[in-house]
Structures are given as structure tokens and as C-alpha cells.
Design a protein around this motif. Structure first.
Motif: not given
Length: 117
Positions: A34-39, A83-84
Motif C-alpha cells: 500500500l506504500r504507507k507507513d504503518p507507524f 487495489d488501493g
């Protein structure tokens, strides 16, 4: 259930995921696919293939929190599978988590008072 505050960003991964994944597997999915930061404190919501289960992944500042919910007799109302990511406001999130149709929920806009007498 302790719901996140209104200031927390809530996003839904619209494609079903493997529900055998735990904290680390979902965090890796957020980062790599997903190209996101989980933190960042964003709540990431994931669905199962059957649409009767969901998982939430949330960084609370001290660790990853994962919540799991399964509806016994119904299914969750999900967006179309693709997707997304899709963002939800807090009211829509509470409706979806409760098993209601989140598409019919609208947040009220509040205006500040003009003057106090």
C-alpha cells in the motif's frame, strides 16, 4: 470497543487480504503493497474474502494494536474490490464497524457560535 478519536485518519484496504496475517504481516503489507507507513497513527482496515470479517491495525505510539471482528449472521458493506485505499470519516468507520451501511452515513458540519452575550 474503544474507537479511535475523531482526529485519527482511517483508511480501508479495498482488496481482501489473507486473514492468517498478524501484526507484522499486516504492517509489512501496509508498507510494501500500500506504500504507507504503518507507524503514523493511521487506522488501517482490512477485509476478508467472505466480507464477514475485518481487522484493524493501528499504531498507538507504544505498539501495534490489532482488532478483529466477525459478524455472525451478516456481512459488512464494503467498497468494490480493487487495489488501493479508501478514506473513511469517523462516523462512517463507526457504522462500518457496527455492521451498518456506512455509505448512508453523513457527518454533520458544526459551525462555531457567532457571539456569546
Amino acid at each position: 470497543m474503544m474507537f479511535p478519536s475523531n482526529r485519527v485518519r482511517i483508511v480501508v484496504a479495498t482488496k481482501p487480504v489473507d486473514f492468517r496475517k498478524g501484526h507484522d504481516g499486516l504492517a509489512a503489507l501496509v508498507k510494501n503493497e500500500l506504500r504507507k507507513d504503518p507507524f503514523t497513527g493511521t487506522v488501517f482496515m482490512f477485509r476478508s474474502k467472505r466480507a464477514d470479517r475485518l481487522k484493524l491495525l493501528y499504531w498507538d505510539g507504544t505498539g501495534l494494536v490489532m482488532a478483529y471482528k466477525r459478524l455472525e449472521e451478516h456481512i459488512f458493506t464494503w467498497p468494490a474490490i480493487k487495489d488501493g485505499l479508501m478514506a473513511l470519516n469517523h462516523a462512517q468507520f463507526e457504522a462500518l464497524f457496527s455492521g451498518l451501511d456506512w455509505r448512508k452515513v453523513r457527518a454533520l458540519s458544526a459551525r462555531p457560535p457567532t457571539a456569546a452575550e
